[in-house]
Design a protein around this motif. Structure first.
Motif, PDB file in Angstrom:
ATOM      1  N   GLU A  87      41.632  35.423  38.038  1.00  0.00           N
ATOM      2  CA  GLU A  87      42.259  34.250  38.441  1.00  0.00           C
ATOM      3  C   GLU A  87      43.544  33.890  37.865  1.00  0.00           C
ATOM      4  OE1 GLU A  87      41.210  31.386  40.529  1.00  0.00           O
ATOM      5  OE2 GLU A  87      39.376  32.590  41.266  1.00  0.00           O
ATOM      6  N   PRO A  88      44.694  33.872  38.506  1.00  0.00           N
ATOM      7  CA  PRO A  88      45.898  33.721  37.627  1.00  0.00           C
ATOM      8  C   PRO A  88      46.113  32.822  36.628  1.00  0.00           C
ATOM      9  CG  PRO A  88      46.115  33.552  40.059  1.00  0.00           C
ATOM     10  CD  PRO A  88      44.637  33.634  39.817  1.00  0.00           C
ATOM     11  N   ARG A  89      45.193  31.814  36.833  1.00  0.00           N
ATOM     12  CA  ARG A  89      45.470  30.501  35.979  1.00  0.00           C
ATOM     13  C   ARG A  89      44.775  30.581  34.707  1.00  0.00           C
ATOM     14  NH1 ARG A  89      48.731  27.115  38.537  1.00  0.00           N
ATOM     15  NH2 ARG A  89      48.937  27.221  40.809  1.00  0.00           N
ATOM     16  N   VAL A  90      43.604  31.554  34.644  1.00  0.00           N
ATOM     17  CA  VAL A  90      42.961  31.569  33.525  1.00  0.00           C
ATOM     18  C   VAL A  90      43.650  32.493  32.441  1.00  0.00           C
ATOM     19  CG1 VAL A  90      40.780  32.592  32.735  1.00  0.00           C
ATOM     20  CG2 VAL A  90      40.783  31.418  35.023  1.00  0.00           C
ATOM     21  N   ALA A  91      43.530  32.002  31.144  1.00  0.00           N
ATOM     22  CA  ALA A  91      44.208  32.821  30.223  1.00  0.00           C
ATOM     23  C   ALA A  91      43.275  33.563  29.311  1.00  0.00           C
ATOM     24  CB  ALA A  91      45.097  31.800  29.410  1.00  0.00           C
ATOM     25  N   GLU A  92      41.882  32.840  29.200  1.00  0.00           N
ATOM     26  CA  GLU A  92      41.071  33.354  28.442  1.00  0.00           C
ATOM     27  C   GLU A  92      39.724  32.816  28.885  1.00  0.00           C
ATOM     28  OE1 GLU A  92      41.294  32.686  23.890  1.00  0.00           O
ATOM     29  OE2 GLU A  92      39.667  31.033  24.350  1.00  0.00           O
ATOM     30  N   VAL A  93      38.485  33.703  28.746  1.00  0.00           N
ATOM     31  CA  VAL A  93      37.417  33.493  29.118  1.00  0.00           C
ATOM     32  C   VAL A  93      36.253  33.721  28.318  1.00  0.00           C
ATOM     33  CG1 VAL A  93      36.982  35.570  30.500  1.00  0.00           C
ATOM     34  CG2 VAL A  93      35.728  33.541  31.187  1.00  0.00           C
ATOM     35  N   GLU A  94      35.187  32.842  27.987  1.00  0.00           N
ATOM     36  CA  GLU A  94      34.109  33.114  27.303  1.00  0.00           C
ATOM     37  C   GLU A  94      32.897  33.085  28.142  1.00  0.00           C
ATOM     38  OE1 GLU A  94      32.860  31.143  23.641  1.00  0.00           O
ATOM     39  OE2 GLU A  94      31.262  30.352  24.719  1.00  0.00           O
ATOM     40  N   VAL A  95      32.237  34.393  28.070  1.00  0.00           N
ATOM     41  CA  VAL A  95      31.186  34.608  29.310  1.00  0.00           C
ATOM     42  C   VAL A  95      29.958  34.816  28.333  1.00  0.00           C
ATOM     43  CG1 VAL A  95      30.147  36.173  30.878  1.00  0.00           C
ATOM     44  CG2 VAL A  95      32.518  35.700  30.742  1.00  0.00           C
ATOM     45  N   THR A  96      28.851  34.083  28.728  1.00  0.00           N
ATOM     46  CA  THR A  96      27.616  34.290  28.263  1.00  0.00           C
ATOM     47  C   THR A  96      26.654  34.589  29.320  1.00  0.00           C
ATOM     48  OG1 THR A  96      27.953  32.591  26.595  1.00  0.00           O
ATOM     49  CG2 THR A  96      25.285  33.222  26.861  1.00  0.00           C
ATOM     50  N   ARG A 117      37.241  37.216  26.237  1.00  0.00           N
ATOM     51  CA  ARG A 117      38.377  38.060  26.773  1.00  0.00           C
ATOM     52  C   ARG A 117      39.593  37.284  26.969  1.00  0.00           C
ATOM     53  NH1 ARG A 117      35.029  41.103  25.003  1.00  0.00           N
ATOM     54  NH2 ARG A 117      34.057  42.883  26.033  1.00  0.00           N
ATOM     55  N   ARG A 118      40.658  37.914  26.642  1.00  0.00           N
ATOM     56  CA  ARG A 118      42.061  37.116  26.898  1.00  0.00           C
ATOM     57  C   ARG A 118      42.922  37.910  28.038  1.00  0.00           C
ATOM     58  NH1 ARG A 118      40.978  36.578  21.435  1.00  0.00           N
ATOM     59  NH2 ARG A 118      40.555  34.203  20.946  1.00  0.00           N
ATOM     60  N   ARG A 119      43.636  37.357  28.647  1.00  0.00           N
ATOM     61  CA  ARG A 119      44.505  37.735  29.591  1.00  0.00           C
ATOM     62  C   ARG A 119      45.436  38.985  29.056  1.00  0.00           C
ATOM     63  NH1 ARG A 119      45.536  37.347  34.458  1.00  0.00           N
ATOM     64  NH2 ARG A 119      44.599  35.353  34.683  1.00  0.00           N
ATOM     65  N   HIS A 120      46.018  38.786  28.040  1.00  0.00           N
ATOM     66  CA  HIS A 120      46.905  39.948  27.317  1.00  0.00           C
ATOM     67  C   HIS A 120      46.069  40.917  27.087  1.00  0.00           C
ATOM     68  CE1 HIS A 120      45.554  38.912  23.498  1.00  0.00           C
ATOM     69  NE2 HIS A 120      45.934  37.787  23.272  1.00  0.00           N
ATOM     70  N   GLU A 121      44.903  40.748  26.515  1.00  0.00           N
ATOM     71  CA  GLU A 121      44.317  42.118  26.335  1.00  0.00           C
ATOM     72  C   GLU A 121      43.764  42.970  27.480  1.00  0.00           C
ATOM     73  OE1 GLU A 121      40.838  40.397  24.391  1.00  0.00           O
ATOM     74  OE2 GLU A 121      41.568  39.927  22.525  1.00  0.00           O
ATOM     75  N   GLN A 122      43.335  42.179  28.474  1.00  0.00           N
ATOM     76  CA  GLN A 122      43.297  42.891  30.029  1.00  0.00           C
ATOM     77  C   GLN A 122      44.433  43.501  30.418  1.00  0.00           C
ATOM     78  OE1 GLN A 122      40.000  42.662  30.093  1.00  0.00           O
ATOM     79  NE2 GLN A 122      40.037  42.265  32.127  1.00  0.00           N
TER      80      GLN A 122
END
Length: 124
Positions: A87-96, A117-122
């Motif tokens: 998703e282009p607007r997501v900068a970071e996500v925490e997934v459980t 996870r962060r966008r720049h890491e991807q």
């Protein structure tokens, strides 16, 4: 600090695990995601196209859980994070990922794996 959009308690049946019976019988998984998103433009214009459509995201996440089996919950969580970061607007996500029916021979409430996870890491 970006805004947060959370989708919690998303349920889907998957066939993930290292044991044959997990791959054969499947089990329910519960997914929580917390997205870092700048929602100011969406709020200002009252426009869904300027934020994350969490209903459509939920469909894609369920598709991953119901899809190709993996051995580890960690792998499943990483795949779910990749869907969120697409998703282009997501900068970071925490997934459980919750695996409440994990094959543990003792009383327990839940097993979870949480990743960030962060966008720049991807991209790197």
């Amino acid at each position: 600090m970006p805004d947060r959009i959370a989708l919690r308690g998303l349920r889907a049946r998957g066939y993930h695990g290292v044991f044959d019976h997990e791959r054969r019988d499947g089990q329910d998984f519960v997914i929580d995601v917390v997205l870092a998103v700048d929602t100011r433009a969406a709020a200002r214009d009252d426009d869904l196209t300027q934020t994350v459509h969490y209903g459509e995201l939920a469909d894609r996440l369920v598709h991953v859980v119901q899809g190709e089996p993996v051995n580890l919950v960690e792998t499943l969580a990483d795949r779910l994070a990749a869907v969120c970061l697409a998703e282009p607007r997501v900068a970071e996500v925490e997934v459980t990922v919750h695996k409440p029916h994990a094959p543990i021979p003792h009383p327990f409430d839940d097993v979870t794996v949480t990743i960030l996870r962060r966008r720049h890491e991807q991209l790197g």
